[in-house]
Design an enzyme around this catalytic site. Structure first.
Site, short mmCIF file in Angstrom:
data_model
loop_
_atom_site.label_atom_id
_atom_site.label_comp_id
_atom_site.label_asym_id
_atom_site.label_seq_id
_atom_site.Cartn_x
_atom_site.Cartn_y
_atom_site.Cartn_z
N LYS A 1 24.89 38.40 59.68
CA LYS A 1 23.98 37.43 58.89
C LYS A 1 24.91 36.11 58.63
CE LYS A 1 21.45 41.21 56.70
NZ LYS A 1 20.24 40.62 57.11
N LYS B 1 38.74 49.65 54.15
CA LYS B 1 39.69 50.26 53.42
C LYS B 1 40.07 51.65 54.36
CE LYS B 1 39.78 49.25 48.55
NZ LYS B 1 41.20 48.54 48.54
N ASP C 1 34.26 48.71 46.90
CA ASP C 1 35.11 47.57 47.75
C ASP C 1 35.52 48.40 48.72
OD1 ASP C 1 37.01 49.19 46.36
OD2 ASP C 1 38.24 47.14 45.87
N GLU D 1 31.26 44.55 49.42
CA GLU D 1 31.80 43.71 48.61
C GLU D 1 31.96 42.28 49.22
OE1 GLU D 1 34.74 43.28 44.84
OE2 GLU D 1 35.68 43.24 46.68
N ALA E 1 45.20 32.26 46.17
CA ALA E 1 45.17 33.95 46.07
C ALA E 1 46.25 34.45 46.77
CB ALA E 1 43.75 34.23 46.35
N GLU F 1 49.49 34.11 45.18
CA GLU F 1 49.57 35.14 44.15
C GLU F 1 49.74 36.71 44.59
OE1 GLU F 1 47.90 37.57 40.62
OE2 GLU F 1 47.34 37.23 42.60
#
Length: 243
Positions: free
Chosen positions: A57, A82, A109, A176, A188, A191
């Protein structure tokens, strides 16, 4: 080639504990393990298909912008599912029972898609275009752009369900999707690497530095957004012709 050679090939890939269990297992146990492996494979397969549906999509939107708008708000798309080890670790941290039905309901997730956009306005535009599609069901929105986390983290998370059409009929799969700008993603990533290196025991001066960097990244996004609108709105004046 002798009959034992394949074992020498496989043996280094298995831990001593796994080898001990396999040597003590009877045929019934091995059959149960095989059935469990197949069940886990089918379980994760649905999430891979869900990721593919969402990615398709987004690719369609990106291709349309390339062909018709002369400007593509999507910089990149990355996907992951995962591993079962990762799923079980997350389930243990959240107190979710170790059965597949509980994991399916308790974790949102397992399948993830990350969309990197050029500007903050692009993030909201792509989120709207994706979530307004008829076969997408939005379950939850976490807007850490409008309301950043205390450590400075900014991103927009959408948990959605998308239908996956299998041989037995359609199934809703939870995915997610994270939306960020380039600056947010850079911060991010830094971090994450910092906390990984220090095993979450990050010195305070580095935490303070990350907070300052998050503010700088947000300021950069604001500046680039303003410049972007100025460039997009710029209309060159008609050339004068000397007579």
């Amino acid at each position: 080639m002798t009959a034992v050679e394949p074992q020498h090939v496989v043996r280094p890939l298995l831990s001593a504990r796994t080898l001990e269990l396999l040597e003590r297992a009877d045929s019934g146990t091995l059959s149960d393990l095989t059935a469990l492996r197949d069940e886990i494979t089918r379980f994760l397969m649905r999430y891979r298909f869900g990721v593919s549906e969402v990615e398709t999509k987004l690719d369609i939107l990106r291709e349309e912008f390339n062909l018709t708008a002369g400007y593509n708000p999507i910089e990149s798309i990355s996907c992951r599912v995962k591993t079962m080890e990762g799923v079980l670790e997350k389930a243990a941290r959240k107190g979710v029972d170790f059965d597949l039905d509980s994991i399916r309901e308790g974790l949102s997730d397992i399948a993830g898609v990350r969309v990197i956009c050029s500007f903050v306005s692009d993030v909201y535009r792509i989120v709207e275009l994706l979530t307004s599609q008829d076969d997408i069901t939005v379950l939850e929105v976490k807007d850490y752009i409008a309301r950043p986390k205390p450590n400075g983290y900014r991103s927009l998370h959408v948990i959605l369900e998308v239908p996956v059409f299998l041989s037995g009929g359609p199934e809703q799969v939870r995915v997610e999707v994270q939306f960020r700008t380039i600056a947010m993603d850079f911060w991010a990533s830094l971090e994450h690497k910092t906390y990984y290196k220090y095993d979450a025991q990050v010195p305070q001066h580095l935490i303070d530095g990350l907070t300052e960097a998050a503010e700088a990244a947000a300021h950069l996004d604001e500046t680039m957004e303003r410049l972007h609108h100025e460039v997009r709105g710029y209309q060159p004046s008609a050339p004068t012709i000397a007579i």
